[in-house]
Scaffold this motif. Sequence first.
Motif, PDB file in Angstrom:
ATOM      1  N   ALA A 212       0.712  -1.263  -0.108  1.00  0.00           N
ATOM      2  CA  ALA A 212       0.005  -0.067  -0.006  1.00  0.00           C
ATOM      3  C   ALA A 212       0.694   1.231  -0.095  1.00  0.00           C
ATOM      4  N   TYR A 213       1.984   1.270   0.743  1.00  0.00           N
ATOM      5  CA  TYR A 213       2.809   2.459   0.892  1.00  0.00           C
ATOM      6  C   TYR A 213       3.334   2.491  -0.689  1.00  0.00           C
ATOM      7  N   THR A 214       3.932   1.542  -1.221  1.00  0.00           N
ATOM      8  CA  THR A 214       4.681   1.725  -2.214  1.00  0.00           C
ATOM      9  C   THR A 214       3.559   2.296  -3.467  1.00  0.00           C
ATOM     10  N   PHE A 215       2.353   1.516  -3.659  1.00  0.00           N
ATOM     11  CA  PHE A 215       1.361   2.098  -4.516  1.00  0.00           C
ATOM     12  C   PHE A 215       0.940   3.649  -4.253  1.00  0.00           C
ATOM     13  N   THR A 216       0.778   3.939  -2.909  1.00  0.00           N
ATOM     14  CA  THR A 216       0.575   5.706  -2.681  1.00  0.00           C
ATOM     15  C   THR A 216       1.639   6.556  -2.862  1.00  0.00           C
ATOM     16  N   TYR A 217       2.848   6.044  -2.828  1.00  0.00           N
ATOM     17  CA  TYR A 217       3.840   7.355  -2.608  1.00  0.00           C
ATOM     18  C   TYR A 217       4.974   6.904  -4.013  1.00  0.00           C
ATOM     19  N   ARG A 219       4.477   5.035  -7.027  1.00  0.00           N
ATOM     20  CA  ARG A 219       3.601   4.109  -7.924  1.00  0.00           C
ATOM     21  C   ARG A 219       4.308   4.073  -9.440  1.00  0.00           C
ATOM     22  N   LYS A 220       5.467   3.545  -9.480  1.00  0.00           N
ATOM     23  CA  LYS A 220       6.489   3.340 -10.627  1.00  0.00           C
ATOM     24  C   LYS A 220       6.700   1.769 -10.596  1.00  0.00           C
ATOM     25  N   TRP A 221       6.614   1.209 -11.771  1.00  0.00           N
ATOM     26  CA  TRP A 221       6.887  -0.135 -11.749  1.00  0.00           C
ATOM     27  C   TRP A 221       8.155  -0.838 -11.204  1.00  0.00           C
ATOM     28  N   PRO A 222       9.277   0.191 -11.270  1.00  0.00           N
ATOM     29  CA  PRO A 222      10.591  -0.278 -10.495  1.00  0.00           C
ATOM     30  C   PRO A 222      10.435  -0.501  -9.048  1.00  0.00           C
ATOM     31  N   ALA A 223       9.664   0.533  -8.576  1.00  0.00           N
ATOM     32  CA  ALA A 223       9.585   0.500  -7.110  1.00  0.00           C
ATOM     33  C   ALA A 223       8.601  -0.584  -6.675  1.00  0.00           C
ATOM     34  N   LEU A 224       7.596  -1.019  -7.488  1.00  0.00           N
ATOM     35  CA  LEU A 224       6.578  -1.935  -7.239  1.00  0.00           C
ATOM     36  C   LEU A 224       7.436  -3.305  -7.440  1.00  0.00           C
ATOM     37  N   LEU A 225       8.415  -3.378  -8.367  1.00  0.00           N
ATOM     38  CA  LEU A 225       8.928  -4.726  -8.574  1.00  0.00           C
ATOM     39  C   LEU A 225       9.938  -4.770  -7.209  1.00  0.00           C
TER      40      LEU A 225
END
Length: 284
Positions: A212-217, A219-225
């Motif tokens: 949830a933190y990654t999606f909120t702040y 929200r880029k595919w490298p960070a999500l990966l």
Amino acid sequence: MTHNPYIYITLALLATLLFLYTLVKQKDSKLIFLYFIMAGHTFMFEYVIFTLLDSYVYYPQILQNPFYDSIIGAIVSNGFVIPMVSVSIAAFYVSWKNRFLTAFYIMAIEVLFLSLGIYEHNWYRTVYTGFGVLGAFLIADFWHSTLRGTPGRTARFFSLFIAAYTFKASAQFFASGVFNKFIYTAGWFDNPYRDSIAYATPSAIFCSLILAYTFTYYRKWPALLLSLIFLCLTDYLQYYFGFIQLLEWPLWVYLLLNPATMAFIWLLDKFFFEHHQYKKFALF
């Protein structure tokens, strides 16, 4: 088969019909999101009083394992009745007079279950249910208002987190408790099944917070990966040190719970938040 499963299933179906009626009448898809948020709140509350503090026992007689069977009863109450009724109360802006009446009806159902011997108190009392239900109505009002408005990023984070926790915790229980694919071993309780559920909740909370933190702040595919790799590595370490014992699944299948939770958050974010212009300085 005894009458116990039919009573519990009927109660869950009635709550579901009320929820579907609310969706049809209100024509507001955000009520689906509100349901996941409310279910997450009730699951967390249940974790404290039921799993940790041994408040009561349900007897739906659906599963052979007594502790997991009791959790099925808890899911009927806290995954269906309380969150679905709370969503309907908030969606229809029900008066407080009728809210107190609804809380009384739910308490009456609890008394009926006690008298039928399909539910049992340890230290818990029915009056606590009344206060808890009224509190759930207030929480539903808050989130209903927040989701219908223009939320801040903090609201986005907490709503995604609670909804994701509902998904992850439910997936863990059904995979472990119903289908016996794995078990957690924390060593906190003598009962291995209670011990497993006690460990599963912090595990689900941790995963949901990260995603949830990654999606909120970020929200880029490298960070999500990177967040997904981090969660899978964390699960591998838990497996390596014996906190996760796989019974039927190979490790890679267990690890799929993380991308499944990520996909669930992505769907919620896309359909409910992606096109919002967020308040820059607002918390909610």
